[in-house]
Design a protein around this motif. Structure first.
Motif, short mmCIF file in Angstrom:
data_model
loop_
_atom_site.label_atom_id
_atom_site.label_comp_id
_atom_site.label_asym_id
_atom_site.label_seq_id
_atom_site.Cartn_x
_atom_site.Cartn_y
_atom_site.Cartn_z
N PHE A 89 -9.22 8.85 -3.91
CA PHE A 89 -8.63 7.69 -4.58
C PHE A 89 -8.41 6.57 -3.59
CE2 PHE A 89 -5.23 10.47 -3.27
CZ PHE A 89 -4.24 9.64 -2.78
N GLU A 90 -8.20 5.39 -4.11
CA GLU A 90 -8.06 4.18 -3.31
C GLU A 90 -6.62 3.69 -3.38
OE1 GLU A 90 -9.89 -0.32 -3.54
OE2 GLU A 90 -11.10 1.36 -4.24
N VAL A 91 -6.11 3.26 -2.23
CA VAL A 91 -4.79 2.64 -2.16
C VAL A 91 -5.00 1.25 -1.56
CG1 VAL A 91 -2.46 2.77 -1.23
CG2 VAL A 91 -3.69 4.87 -1.81
N PRO A 92 -4.63 0.20 -2.27
CA PRO A 92 -4.84 -1.15 -1.74
C PRO A 92 -4.08 -1.37 -0.43
CG PRO A 92 -4.30 -1.23 -4.07
CD PRO A 92 -4.06 0.19 -3.61
N LEU A 93 -4.73 -2.00 0.53
CA LEU A 93 -4.09 -2.30 1.81
C LEU A 93 -2.82 -3.11 1.61
CD1 LEU A 93 -4.17 -2.05 4.87
CD2 LEU A 93 -5.62 -4.09 4.93
N GLU A 94 -2.81 -4.00 0.63
CA GLU A 94 -1.62 -4.81 0.36
C GLU A 94 -0.42 -3.92 0.05
OE1 GLU A 94 -4.57 -5.25 -1.29
OE2 GLU A 94 -5.26 -7.01 -0.22
N PHE A 95 -0.65 -2.81 -0.65
CA PHE A 95 0.43 -1.88 -0.97
C PHE A 95 0.92 -1.19 0.30
CE2 PHE A 95 1.99 2.34 -1.89
CZ PHE A 95 2.91 2.11 -2.88
N ILE A 96 0.00 -0.77 1.14
CA ILE A 96 0.35 -0.03 2.35
C ILE A 96 1.18 -0.88 3.31
CG2 ILE A 96 -0.62 1.02 4.45
CD1 ILE A 96 -2.90 2.06 2.65
N VAL A 97 0.81 -2.13 3.47
CA VAL A 97 1.49 -2.97 4.47
C VAL A 97 2.79 -3.57 3.97
CG1 VAL A 97 -0.66 -3.48 5.68
CG2 VAL A 97 0.18 -5.07 3.94
N GLU A 98 3.10 -3.45 2.70
CA GLU A 98 4.33 -4.00 2.15
C GLU A 98 5.52 -3.14 2.60
OE1 GLU A 98 6.69 -6.60 0.55
OE2 GLU A 98 4.52 -6.87 0.35
N PRO A 99 6.45 -3.71 3.40
CA PRO A 99 7.56 -2.91 3.94
C PRO A 99 8.36 -2.16 2.88
CG PRO A 99 7.48 -5.04 5.01
CD PRO A 99 6.48 -5.09 3.87
N GLN A 100 8.51 -2.71 1.70
CA GLN A 100 9.30 -2.04 0.67
C GLN A 100 8.63 -0.75 0.19
OE1 GLN A 100 9.30 -5.30 -2.05
NE2 GLN A 100 7.80 -4.36 -3.41
N ASN A 101 7.36 -0.57 0.49
CA ASN A 101 6.65 0.64 0.09
C ASN A 101 6.64 1.70 1.18
OD1 ASN A 101 6.02 -0.43 -2.42
ND2 ASN A 101 4.17 -1.40 -1.63
N GLN A 102 7.34 1.46 2.27
CA GLN A 102 7.36 2.40 3.38
C GLN A 102 8.77 2.96 3.54
OE1 GLN A 102 5.75 0.59 6.90
NE2 GLN A 102 4.35 -0.63 5.68
N LYS A 103 8.85 4.26 3.65
CA LYS A 103 10.13 4.94 3.83
C LYS A 103 10.00 5.87 5.03
CE LYS A 103 11.55 3.36 -0.21
NZ LYS A 103 11.64 1.95 -0.18
N LEU A 104 11.05 5.92 5.82
CA LEU A 104 11.09 6.85 6.94
C LEU A 104 12.02 7.98 6.56
CD1 LEU A 104 10.30 7.54 9.84
CD2 LEU A 104 12.25 6.20 10.61
N GLN A 105 11.51 9.20 6.60
CA GLN A 105 12.31 10.37 6.31
C GLN A 105 12.28 11.29 7.51
OE1 GLN A 105 10.87 12.21 2.72
NE2 GLN A 105 11.70 10.60 1.42
N THR A 106 13.29 12.14 7.60
CA THR A 106 13.33 13.15 8.65
C THR A 106 13.13 14.50 8.00
OG1 THR A 106 14.85 11.81 9.96
CG2 THR A 106 14.73 14.14 10.50
#
Length: 141
Positions: A89-106
Motif C-alpha cells: 500500500f501507499e502512504v503519501p509523503l505529505e502524511f508522513i512528514v506532518e508532525p501531527q501524524n507522528q507519535k513517539l511511544q516507549t
C-alpha cells in the motif's frame, strides 16, 4: 509499504518498507535496496531514481538499518512475493512528514525500554524502525 505475511518467523504481520540483508553479490547498500524491492514487491529498478540515504540506526532487536531513499516513476506494475508480502500500500509523503501524524511511544523489549515512532496508517499503528525511517523525512535528514 508492505504488510508482511503472518506465517513468517521474523516480523510476521508487521508494516515495513521493502528491504533486507546485504548479500555477497550486492556491491552497495543501494544495490541491496533495489534488489530487495524487486524481490519483495516486484517493482523494477528502472522505475526508481535513488536520491540518497538517511542516517543509519539500530533497531531494538539489534539490526542496523541503512535507509535508502528513491523516487518512483509511474506507471508501474507490482508483483508481490506471496510468501513474504500480504499487502502493498501507499502512504503519501505529505502524511508522513506532518508532525501531527507522528507519535513517539516507549516500548519494553527484553527488559529494556526503547523509543519507537509510530504513524497511524490505514487504521493501524505503524511502529518501530520503519516509523523512525518515516520520521526522518520530517526532521530533514
Amino acid at each position: 509499504m508492505t504488510r508482511r505475511t503472518d506465517h513468517l518467523s521474523d516480523h510476521a504481520g508487521q508494516i515495513s518498507f521493502p528491504g533486507g540483508r546485504q548479500e555477497d553479490h550486492d556491491n552497495t547498500l543501494e544495490e541491496t535496496a533495489l534488489r530487495e524491492t524487486e524481490e519483495e514487491i516486484g517493482l523494477s529498478r528502472t522505475h526508481i531514481e535513488l536520491v540518497g540515504r538517511l542516517d543509519d540506526y539500530y533497531t531494538v532487536t539489534g539490526y542496523r538499518v541503512t535507509p535508502v531513499v528513491g523516487l518512483i516513476t509511474p506507471p508501474f506494475d507490482l508483483a508481490p512475493d506471496a510468501h513474504e508480502v500480504a499487502e502493498v500500500f501507499e502512504v503519501p509523503l505529505e502524511f508522513i512528514v506532518e508532525p501531527q501524524n507522528q507519535k513517539l511511544q516507549t516500548v519494553t523489549f527484553e527488559g529494556g525500554k526503547a523509543p519507537l515512532f509510530c504513524h497511524p496508517v490505514s487504521g493501524i499503528l505503524h511502529l518501530g524502525g520503519n516509523g523512525w525511517n518515516a520520521g526522518e523525512f520530517q526532521r530533514g535528514s
